[in-house]
Design an enzyme around this catalytic site. Structure first.
Site, PDB file in Angstrom:
ATOM      1  N   HIS A  79       9.515   6.591   8.577  1.00 13.34           N
ATOM      2  CA  HIS A  79      10.330   6.535   7.101  1.00 13.34           C
ATOM      3  C   HIS A  79      11.757   6.759   7.421  1.00 13.34           C
ATOM      4  CE1 HIS A  79       6.661   6.934   4.205  1.00 13.34           C
ATOM      5  NE2 HIS A  79       6.420   6.447   5.046  1.00 13.34           N
ATOM      6  N   ARG A 102       0.885  -1.264   0.162  1.00 16.07           N
ATOM      7  CA  ARG A 102       0.066  -0.126  -0.068  1.00 16.07           C
ATOM      8  C   ARG A 102       0.827   1.474  -0.009  1.00 16.07           C
ATOM      9  NH1 ARG A 102      -0.540   4.507   2.493  1.00 16.07           N
ATOM     10  NH2 ARG A 102      -0.036   3.497   4.695  1.00 16.07           N
ATOM     11  N   ASP A 103       1.518   1.660   1.238  1.00 14.71           N
ATOM     12  CA  ASP A 103       2.270   2.722   1.362  1.00 14.71           C
ATOM     13  C   ASP A 103       3.735   2.745   0.035  1.00 14.71           C
ATOM     14  OD1 ASP A 103       3.389   4.938   2.004  1.00 14.71           O
ATOM     15  OD2 ASP A 103       3.632   4.470   4.159  1.00 14.71           O
ATOM     16  N   HIS A 114       5.109   4.220  12.720  1.00 16.51           N
ATOM     17  CA  HIS A 114       5.262   4.127  11.419  1.00 16.51           C
ATOM     18  C   HIS A 114       6.532   5.089  11.027  1.00 16.51           C
ATOM     19  CE1 HIS A 114       3.736   3.895   7.179  1.00 16.51           C
ATOM     20  NE2 HIS A 114       4.149   5.065   7.026  1.00 16.51           N
ATOM     21  N   ASN A 165       9.801   4.026   3.230  1.00 15.51           N
ATOM     22  CA  ASN A 165       9.686   3.350   4.499  1.00 15.51           C
ATOM     23  C   ASN A 165      10.852   2.698   5.290  1.00 15.51           C
ATOM     24  OD1 ASN A 165       6.287   3.342   5.048  1.00 15.51           O
ATOM     25  ND2 ASN A 165       6.591   3.011   2.973  1.00 15.51           N
ATOM     26  N   CYS A 207       8.912   9.752  -1.131  1.00 11.89           N
ATOM     27  CA  CYS A 207       8.091  10.811  -0.932  1.00 11.89           C
ATOM     28  C   CYS A 207       8.102  11.389  -2.185  1.00 11.89           C
ATOM     29  CB  CYS A 207       8.992  11.678   0.282  1.00 11.89           C
ATOM     30  SG  CYS A 207       8.195  13.298   0.219  1.00 11.89           S
TER      31      CYS A 207
HETATM   32 ZN    ZN Z   1       4.323   5.907   5.303  1.00 10.67          ZN
END
Ligand code: ZN
Length: 318
Positions: A214, A15-16, A212, A254, A245
């Protein structure tokens, strides 16, 4: 938490990791990745995002991916949705957990989901209502992510008070998991420790708290350790560190799941995740995203001589 583990990892690469990928990751590839990840012992896999395909074509196959994911056994299958419509689709698809994300900073939320923080909280309340009334959805866990909780690309520093206020509103509305996110990789370990201590002291006895991070500026795993020391035992990461990003194209995304598992297992904390199996999944990512840089130090260097993970897989298999 699954019995026998100390720390719960969640794979967010599908997903991310994929949401900013303009190359469509073939459905069969996603299903293989996901199935292998469950096979490696991953406690939770975030399978996709339920958003209009026009907005994010990468997730046009969300239903199919979730259907395949639900045929596997042993892992929580979650999905992200930014609104009621997507949540309804996710409930209908049969997911176990729904993730809903709001930025703590007003301008980031506006840029990300085009609504105010207030409206996002109201949106979450509608999702809670739907979960409680749609037959079959009543057991779905609702998790809320506090994005930009440790810094924002638009507003810079974000206050701990603002994070605590938003967390409180979500818990009151019915969230049972708070995910504190350093969405843009601004945080340092000192700051993380302070933030997580506060959140855990206030909400840790009533809801689950997850971190979470990064690795945008290289502090991802240091921040994990700081959160661990503050008492956090749930972490997101993505295989090969997928996900970057959009505002910093060269930046890493991540934190790398393989490195996270290595850190935890090396620290004597059982994750239930088999590192060899995890590393092998990188081949699938390579195959379907041939132009993507795969991050991760453990996969490149291999285990240190004599390394013994905390999880005893031989015992688990008996
Ligand atoms: Zn993220």
């Amino acid at each position: 938490m699954r019995p026998g583990i100390d720390v719960e990892c969640r794979e967010v690469g599908l997903r991310d990791g994929l949401q900013i990928q303009t190359t469509f990751f073939a459905t069969e590839g996603k299903i293989k990745w996901l199935t292998d990840e469950v096979g490696a012992g991953m406690p939770e896999v975030e399978a996709c995002s339920f958003v209009p395909p026009k907005l994010l074509p990468q997730f046009a196959d969300a239903k199919e991916v979730v259907a395949a994911a639900l045929k596997t056994e042993g892992s929580i299958i979650s999905a992200l949705s930014p609104n009621l419509r997507g949540a309804q689709d996710a409930f209908a698809a049969g997911i176990h957990k729904l993730n809903y994300v709001t930025s703590v900073s007003e301008s980031h939320n506006m840029a990300n989901v085009r609504q105010s923080v207030d409206d996002s909280v109201e949106g979450f309340k509608r999702i809670v209502e739907a979960r409680n009334t749609i037959p079959g959805a009543e057991n779905v866990t609702l998790a809320t992510g506090l994005s930009t909780a440790l810094g924002c690309t638009i507003e810079g520093q974000v206050s701990e008070d603002a994070v605590m206020r938003l967390a409180e509103r979500f818990v009151e509305a019915g969230s049972t998991e708070l995910m504190v996110a350093d969405t843009v990789g601004y945080a340092n370990p000192q700051q993380v420790k302070s933030m997580f201590k506060k959140v855990i002291a206030e909400f840790g006895s009533t809801v689950s708290i997850a971190g979470h991070f990064h690795d945008t500026r290289g502090l991802g795993l240091a921040n994990v350790f700081a959160a661990l020391e503050a008492g956090c035992i749930r972490f997101d990461a993505s295989l090969a560190g997928l996900g970057g990003c959009p505002f910093a194209p060269e930046a890493t995304g991540n934190i790398v799941m393989e490195d996270l598992v290595f850190l935890l297992e090396g620290a004597g904390l059982k994750t239930g995740v088999n590192l060899d199996k995890l590393v092998a999944i990188r081949e699938t990512v390579e195959k379907y995203l041939p132009d993507e840089t795969l991050h991760g130090m453990y996969a490149k260097a291999g285990p240190p001589k004599g390394f013994v993970p905390a999880t005893n897989f031989a015992a688990a298999a008996e």
